[in-house]
Each structure stands twice: as structure tokens, then as C-alpha cells.
Design a protein around this motif. Structure first.
Motif, short mmCIF file in Angstrom:
data_model
loop_
_atom_site.label_atom_id
_atom_site.label_comp_id
_atom_site.label_asym_id
_atom_site.label_seq_id
_atom_site.Cartn_x
_atom_site.Cartn_y
_atom_site.Cartn_z
N VAL A 107 0.81 -1.21 0.00
CA VAL A 107 0.00 0.00 0.00
C VAL A 107 0.85 1.27 0.00
CG1 VAL A 107 -1.72 1.31 1.30
CG2 VAL A 107 -1.96 -1.16 1.06
N PRO A 108 1.85 1.41 0.89
CA PRO A 108 2.68 2.64 0.84
C PRO A 108 3.49 2.76 -0.44
CG PRO A 108 3.53 1.12 2.48
CD PRO A 108 2.21 0.56 2.07
N LEU A 109 3.95 1.60 -0.95
CA LEU A 109 4.70 1.68 -2.21
C LEU A 109 3.83 2.23 -3.34
CD1 LEU A 109 6.87 -1.59 -2.19
CD2 LEU A 109 7.70 0.76 -2.10
N GLN A 110 2.57 1.78 -3.39
CA GLN A 110 1.68 2.26 -4.42
C GLN A 110 1.37 3.74 -4.22
OE1 GLN A 110 0.75 0.46 -7.10
NE2 GLN A 110 -0.10 2.40 -7.87
N ASP A 114 2.11 6.75 -6.92
CA ASP A 114 1.10 7.72 -7.35
C ASP A 114 1.55 9.15 -7.04
OD1 ASP A 114 -0.39 5.58 -8.16
OD2 ASP A 114 -1.64 5.51 -6.34
N TRP A 115 2.13 9.36 -5.88
CA TRP A 115 2.56 10.70 -5.50
C TRP A 115 3.69 11.20 -6.40
CZ3 TRP A 115 7.10 12.89 -3.56
CH2 TRP A 115 6.98 14.16 -3.03
N TYR A 156 10.39 9.69 4.28
CA TYR A 156 9.35 8.66 4.25
C TYR A 156 9.59 7.68 3.12
CZ TYR A 156 4.80 6.55 3.37
OH TYR A 156 3.79 5.65 3.11
N ILE A 157 9.95 8.21 1.94
CA ILE A 157 10.21 7.34 0.80
C ILE A 157 11.40 6.43 1.09
CG2 ILE A 157 10.88 7.30 -1.63
CD1 ILE A 157 9.31 9.88 -1.98
N TYR A 158 12.44 7.01 1.72
CA TYR A 158 13.61 6.20 2.06
C TYR A 158 13.24 5.08 3.03
CZ TYR A 158 16.45 9.88 -0.01
OH TYR A 158 17.03 10.77 -0.86
N LYS A 201 8.85 -5.33 -7.83
CA LYS A 201 8.45 -4.49 -8.97
C LYS A 201 8.01 -3.11 -8.50
CE LYS A 201 7.04 -8.13 -12.19
NZ LYS A 201 5.92 -8.70 -12.96
N GLN A 202 7.18 -3.06 -7.43
CA GLN A 202 6.72 -1.77 -6.94
C GLN A 202 7.89 -0.90 -6.48
OE1 GLN A 202 3.69 -3.05 -4.01
NE2 GLN A 202 2.22 -1.82 -5.21
N ALA A 203 8.79 -1.52 -5.71
CA ALA A 203 9.93 -0.75 -5.22
C ALA A 203 10.82 -0.27 -6.36
CB ALA A 203 10.74 -1.61 -4.23
#
Length: 784
Positions: A107-110, A114-115, A156-158, A201-203
């Protein structure tokens, strides 16, 4: 906060791991310059783990107990079952725990993906930049806030990417392709690998988007800084150019109209305008720099704002108008200096009347346009009329008098009869017409003639139409000495033409002409004398009368003159004057011109024996063979005689009133001639001039092309001249001359030019008139 690094700083932000093996995510920081920038997130382990291709070992799994050789007793089977059941519960617990952790990462990766996509669109919306300093500064502030937002999101992304890294390090997956068809019975091992692959894949997508976004932020920051710098430079340059244009235009407003300027100040204004044009060179470079900067911005997809575009266009327009006005004023000043200055011919335009217009060829030679007839010609309209009036004198039988009277009309039309040689010499000296062999252009000739007529007006106190006199004199000089209209003539030619027609004694004219070709010691050799005679003979040549004066060949005249040098190679002025006093054939027209001028105002108190005119005006001709026979100049020169009275020679010419002593002398001479026979007069011919050339002498003196022959050239007088010469030679060489005329060409030879000319003249005369027979009198065969 995590310090950010530029894209090209060279700092590595993560360590990539191998395709199978544990990986650890790290964060590093570097500072580029003084601007904190976002560091792109390193490509995480998922960047190295590609979708399985079926190669490589399988993941580590719990090791199975040793296999049992075969079924045991029920006790042992129960123990085995319990063992399997226990392990199944343990595996289920692990799967449940794994499923819960992977769900927290997806969920956070998605959300990050998007962001990052949204921010990438926002960054693209900031372009293109608008070409205005204020707007670009606002864009700079907006972009700085945007970068702060991105930078604050970085930790946060890190952390999410590090969590994904930790998860994948605990649950690696094989590089095997996923099952193509879904199956309800998927083994736990495959489920774990599918989840790990999805997280990878998401990461990987999030890492690439993060790296792209941070790199674009850095590039756009530099683009905004560079654009702002160029816009500030353009703005300062346009302000400076506007100030310079204001100053230049204020100078332009002070310019006086060309018509209000003094002619003498034109060179000064021309020079100041050129200096003003040179002073605007920095402005020219500034305009070029501003336009180049605007072009560079356009290449970078930055277009100037409407206000800046109008300002730049206005500057370019003002600069072009300033340049055009400077060039136009410089051209007008130069044209005014050419038309009204010292070297101009504008004042001569008033010499012609409508429908005529005076125009100037590129070599400064004037020509005349008739707008009514739509024709052009070299001759001034008044000069054309003058030439037409000269046709009235063609009935004069004697070439010397015909030429002299034509020159007298030209002299009076040009007002040169009122100019003294002393006045002409002053003008020559003022304009430094030395040496005599130097070339004069039309402008120099105009200057001399203008000064000459202005001096005449000043000395005589009379009103002179200076433009008309200058233009006609120039026209006559060009016809005589530059018939090809090259725009050049020698100073000697100019001085010869003026001296021949000025109102001075003929002796003074000869003295001056000789001085122009003599050396410092007062001596003249044959070559220089030939130059002088050649220039002088052009005057009758332009009137079509040159044949009667020996033609254009001056060699016989040179030989005749040097007979007085007593064998020396150079001749003195006194010897030249002695020769000229005998009125040589080539120069007799000049002496006759002087006598014609003297006789114009003379009246003789006697009656003409032919026309009965009394008193006789002009020349008076008295017969020295008959008593009381006086003839006026009109009757004598045209060959008119009374009925039954044939003119007998010798005849005495008078151009001044006769005295009593002259009357007694003529009476005694007539009495003597009464007792003399015809043979006496044939053996003792009396000529009024010195013959210097025979008709068959070789014409080996090269002369330039002459002016076109006038339509009123007297062919018959030329035939008379050649016929007389032929008669003279026939008496001396009766056997040598006849074959030459009967057979003008022989093998290996050609006819002489004189023979060819004689044949041509005879043919022309026959075609013109078969009823007119030539007079046996030659020009100048008059006793003094």
C-alpha cells in the motif's frame, strides 16, 4: 531531514546487491554547491533482481526429516503425523505472518508511486517559462517550494524502500517465471515468491520515479537560474539602448534642413554626420547582443513576454529609423555638395529652357534631354541653333574667310571676344593649369570658365549670362578637343581654345601659344611644335574646314617653320613669330579671324562696283588691274560680279579706312599692271598666305579622331584646293603625276590618302551638283 545531492555529484546512494543474496539499503548524502538538492533514491535490490528466467538455485526451505523406509507401527505413524501436523501449523503461522507484513508494504509503495507521478506532472506544468523577469522570479520561488515539498517527502520514501529491502532480504525469490495459468492449489513457497516479486516491482518503479523526479528538479532549477540571468541581461541592455536612442534622436532633432545650410558649410556637416554615425557603433553592437539573447531564449523554449517583445521590437524599429535617417541625411548632404558645392554643375541647369533639361553622364559630361521630342543629344540647344546659322556662310568661296567668319560667330556667341588674353592668363594661373600636358576633367574646365566669365562681368561692368556662357563654351571645347566625350582634355587644349577665340592681337596669341610649348630657355623642338600645331588645327577641323589648311598632318608646317631656325634643332620665339607673320597655310585662319574682327566696324566712303552699296562696310577690295573698281566683302567673298565686268587679279584688301598715300600707291601699281601681260602674272603669282603642304605629301603624322563633320561642310572649296595643288604639281611634274592619278594602285603598293580623298571628293561633288563648276580661286589667294 536527509541532505540531498545533485544528480551529477558522483555520490552513490545505495549498494546494489546480486541477484540472489541479502541486500541492505543505505542512505548517503552529499552537498553540491550551496543549494540542497534531492538525492535520487538508489536502485534497490529489486533493481538487480530481474524476473526469474528459470536459472539459478531454489530458495532455502526447511529441511525435511529423514525419510522412513516404510510404514511403521501405528505408534510410530501417530508420532509422524503429529510431527507433520506441528510443522504444518508452524508453516501456516509463518505464511500468515509474511502475508501481513507484505500487505503493509504494497500500500505505501503504491501511494509513493502515485505521489511521484503526480509531482512529475506538476513539474512539467511549470514549463515553459515566460520571458519576464518578475514572472521567472515567481517561478523560481514556486519551484523552490516544490523542491522543499519533495525534499520533505524524502525520509518517508527512504524508510518505505528500506522496509521493502529488509523484506526482500528475508524472503528472496527464485528467478522463475510465474505460472501462466492460475491454479487453486498454489504451494506456499510459490505464494511467497509471487509476493516478493510484486514487492520488488513496486519498489523498482518507485525508485526510478524518485530518481527521475529529483534529476528533473535539479535541471529545472538550473534552467530557471540561467533564464533569469539572461532576462536580467536583456532588461538592462534594453534600458541602456533606450537611453542611447533617446540621446541620438535628440541630436537628430537638432539637424537643420538641407535647404537652410550654407554651401560652404556642407563639407563640415558631412564630416560631422559621418562622425555621428561612427559614434553609434556601440549601439549597433548592443542591438545585436539583445537580439542574440532573445534568440537563445527562444531556442530554450522561453519566449519573451508581450511587454518585452514590444519593447525589443520598438528598439529595433527606432534603431532602423535612426540608421535610415542618418544615411538619408548623409546622402542629401553629399548630393547637395555635389550639386551646389564648388564642384557642382547645378547652376548650369538654368542654361536651358523647357522642354529641355540638362543632365550629367557618369563621367560628368553634360548632355541634353528634349522631353517634348523624347530625344537626347550632346550639343546644347543654343549651340545647335548656332551651328545651323553657320550654314549661311557656306556661300563664301574662300576657306580661310569662311572659317574665320564662322569662328567669329562662335566667338561672339560665347562672349569670348570680350575676354582679353591677360584676363585669361590670370584665370589660368589661379587654377594652376601647369604643366600643359596634364589632363583636366569637366569639373575643372567648368571652374575655370566660371571664374573667367565672372571676372569678365566684374571688369567690364556688364551683365553676363554666366550659366549659358559656361555651358556653351564647355560644349564647344568638348566638340573641338573631346568629341568622344571621355570627360578629359589636356590643359594645353583648353588654353589653346580660349586663346584662339579671345579678343587679343594675333601676335600676342602666337607669342602665348609658343610659350606653352617652349622649354625654360625659350626654345621649342619639332615635337613640341607639332603638339601645338595639332591642337590649333582642331579648331577648323571641328567646322569641317581642315582640308583647306593642310589637313590634320602638321609635318609640312613643322618643316616650313624650321626653315627659319637656320639648321638648329630648336626654334626661338622670334623665329616662330616671323614664320607666323607670313600667315602659314595651317594657321592662316587665325590671322584672318583677327582681320574680320577689325573690319566689322569699318566704313569705306566708296561705292561697290557690283551691288552699288555705299558706303562699303567691312572689307574693301580694290582691283590693282582696273581703275576705280571697288567691291564690298559680300560680293567679293561670294564671287558675285557685275554684268560684263570680270574680276581681275591682283586685288588689294583693306580692313581699315584707306589713306591718301595708300590711294596714290594703289594708283601707281594699277598703272604699272596695265602694261603687264598675262604671262607676267602667271609667272609671278601673289598669294596672301604661305603654302606649306602639297596635296600628295604623305600623311604620316598620327592624330586622334576628330569631331564629326558638320552637315554644312563645303565640299566644293576642298575640291578647289586640291585642284589648285594638282595644277601646281602638274606644271612641275607633268609626266610623273598623271600616271599616279590614272592608276592609283600598283602591285605591292597602295594609293596615297590624298589621292583616295581626291577621288572621293570628286564622286561626292558629282552626286551633289553637276551644274556647279569650282572656282579657280583658292582660299587666301589675295594680295595684301
Amino acid at each position: 531531514q536527509v541532505p540531498l545531492v545533485t544528480r551529477n555529484s558522483g555520490a552513490c546512494c545505495a549498494h546494489l546487491f546480486s541477484k540472489r543474496g541479502n541486500a541492505t539499503f543505505t542512505r548517503s548524502a552529499a552537498v553540491a554547491g550551496t543549494v540542497p538538492l534531492l538525492q535520487p533514491w538508489p536502485r534497490a535490490p529489486w533493481s538487480s533482481q530481474q524476473p526469474p528466467d528459470g536459472a539459478g538455485p531454489s530458495c532455502v526451505s526447511p529441511r525435511a526429516p529423514s525419510s522412513v523406509a516404510g510404514p511403521q507401527n501405528p505408534l510410530e505413524m501417530n508420532l509422524c503425523w503429529n510431527e507433520i501436523k506441528k510443522k504444518s501449523h508452524s508453516l501456516r503461522a509463518r505464511l500468515e505472518a509474511f502475508s501481513d507484513h507484505s500487505g503493509k508494504l504494497q500500500v505505501p509503495l503504491q501511494e509513493i508511486i502515485d505521489w511521484l507521478g503526480q509531482k512529475d506532472e506538476e513539474l512539467s506544468a511549470q514549463l515553459p517559462l515566460r520571458g519576464d523577469v518578475l514572472l521567472v522570479q515567481q517561478e523560481k520561488e514556486t519551484h523552490a517550494a516544490f523542491m522543499e515539498e519533495v525534499k520533505s517527502r524524502g525520509p518517508y520514501i527512504y524508510s518505505v524502500l528500506e522496509s521493502a529491502q529488509a523484506f526482500l532480504s528475508q524472503h528472496p525469490f527464485e528467478e522463475l517465471e510465474e505460472p501462466s495459468s492460475e491454479s487453486k492449489d498454489v504451494s506456499p513457497r510459490h505464494r511467497i515468491q509471487n509476493i516478493s516479486r510484486f514487492v520488488w516491482k513496486q519498489a523498482n518503479v518507485a525508485s526510478e520515479l524518485w530518481e527521475k523526479l529529483t534529476a528533473r528538479c535539479v535541471d529545472q532549477h538550473r534552467h530557471i537560474e540561467r533564464t533569469l540571468e539572461q532576462l536580467l541581461e536583456i532588461k538592462g541592455a534594453m534600458e541602456e539602448l533606450s537611453t542611447m536612442l533617446d540621446q541620438a534622436e535628440s541630436v537628430r532633432e537638432t539637424w537643420e534642413p538641407i535647404g537652410d545650410l550654407f554651401i560652404d558649410s556642407l563639407p563640415e556637416h558631412i564630416q560631422s554626420t559621418k562622425l555621428f554615425k561612427d559614434e553609434l557603433s556601440p549601439m549597433k553592437d548592443g542591438v545585436k547582443v539583445v537580439n542574440d539573447l532573445a534568440h537563445q531564449l527562444a531556442i530554450s523554449d522561453v519566449h519573451l513576454s508581450m511587454e518585452n517583445s514590444r519593447t525589443l521590437e520598438h528598439i529595433n524599429t527606432r534603431w532602423k529609423q535612426l540608421q535610415a535617417s542618418i544615411n538619408e541625411r548623409l546622402k542629401q548632404l553629399q548630393d547637395a555638395h555635389r550639386d551646389f558645392g564648388p564642384g557642382s554643375q547645378h547652376f548650369l541647369s538654368s542654361s536651358v529652357q523647357v522642354p529641355w533639361e540638362r543632365a550629367i553622364s557618369p563621367n560628368k559630361v553634360p548632355y541634353y534631354i528634349n522631353h517634348q521630342a523624347q530625344t537626347t543629344c550632346w550639343d546644347h540647344p543654343k549651340m545647335t541653333e548656332l551651328y545651323q546659322t553657320l550654314a549661311d556662310l557656306n556661300n563664301i568661296k574662300f576657306s580661310a574667310y569662311r572659317t574665320a567668319m564662322k569662328l567669329r560667330r562662335v566667338q561672339k556667341a560665347l562672349r569670348l571676344d570680350m575676354v582679353t588674353l591677360a584676363t585669361a592668363l590670370e584665370i589660368f594661373n589661379e587654377h594652376d593649369l601647369q604643366p600643359s600636358d596634364r589632363a583636366m576633367d569637366v569639373v575643372e574646365v567648368i571652374h575655370c570658365l566660371t571664374a573667367l566669365y565672372e571676372r569678365l562681368e566684374e571688369e567690364r561692368g556688364i551683365l553676363v549670362n554666366v550659366p549659358l556662357c559656361v555651358d556653351m563654351s564647355l560644349n564647344w571645347l568638348l566638340n573641338v578637343f573631346d568629341s568622344g566625350r571621355s570627360g578629359k582634355m589636356r590643359a594645353l587644349s583648353f588654353k589653346t581654345g580660349i586663346a584662339c577665340l579671345c579678343g587679343t592681337e594675333v601676335k600676342e596669341k602666337f607669342q602665348y601659344l609658343f610659350s606653352q610649348v617652349a622649354n625654360a630657355g625659350g626654345l621649342c623642338d619639332q615635337r613640341h611644335l607639332g603638339v601645338l600645331l595639332h591642337e590649333a588645327i582642331q579648331v577648323p577641323r571641328q567646322l569641317g574646314e581642315v582640308a583647306a589648311f593642310g589637313g590634320s598632318n602638321v609635318e609640312p608646317s613643322i618643316r616650313s617653320c624650321f626653315r627659319f631656325s637656320h639648321g638648329k634643332s630648336a626654334i626661338e620665339a622670334s623665329q616662330f613669330l616671323e614664320w607666323a607673320n607670313l600667315e602659314p597655310q595651317s594657321m592662316v585662319w587665325l590671322a584672318v579671324l583677327h582681320r574680320v574682327t577689325m573690319a566689322e566696324q569699318v566704313k569705306h566712303q566708296t561705292k561697290c562696283s557690283v551691288c552699288r552699296q555705299c558706303p562699303i562696310k567691312g572689307f574693301r577690295y580694290r582691283s590693282l588691274k582696273q581703275f576705280n573698281v571697288d567691291i564690298c566683302q559680300t560680293c567679293f567673298l561670294t564671287g558675285r560680279a557685275s554684268k560684263g565686268n570680270k574680276l581681275h587679279y591682283p586685288i588689294m584688301e583693306y580692313y581699315t579706312p584707306t589713306t591718301s598715300s595708300e590711294n596714290m600707291r594703289d594708283f601707281a601699281t594699277t598703272l604699272k599692271n596695265k602694261f603687264r601681260s598675262k604671262q607676267y602674272f602667271s609667272k609671278h603669282p601673289q598669294r596672301g598666305y604661305l603654302p606649306v603642304q602639297s596635296v600628295l605629301e604623305a600623311d604620316f603624322s598620327e592624330t586622334p579622331a576628330s569631331s564629326p563633320m558638320l552637315p554644312h561642310a563645303d565640299t566644293h572649296s576642298r575640291i578647289e584646293h586640291f585642284a589648285s595643288r594638282y595644277k601646281h604639281l602638274a606644271q612641275k611634274h607633268p609626266y610623273n603625276l598623271l600616271p599616279m592619278l590614272q592608276c592609283p594602285t600598283v602591285p605591292g603598293g597602295t594609293a596615297t590618302p590624298q589621292v583616295r580623298e581626291l577621288e572621293l571628293l570628286c564622286t561626292t561633288a558629282k552626286q551633289q551638283s553637276r551644274s556647279i563648276s569650282p572656282s579657280p580661286v583658292i582660299a587666301g589667294d589675295l594680295a595684301k
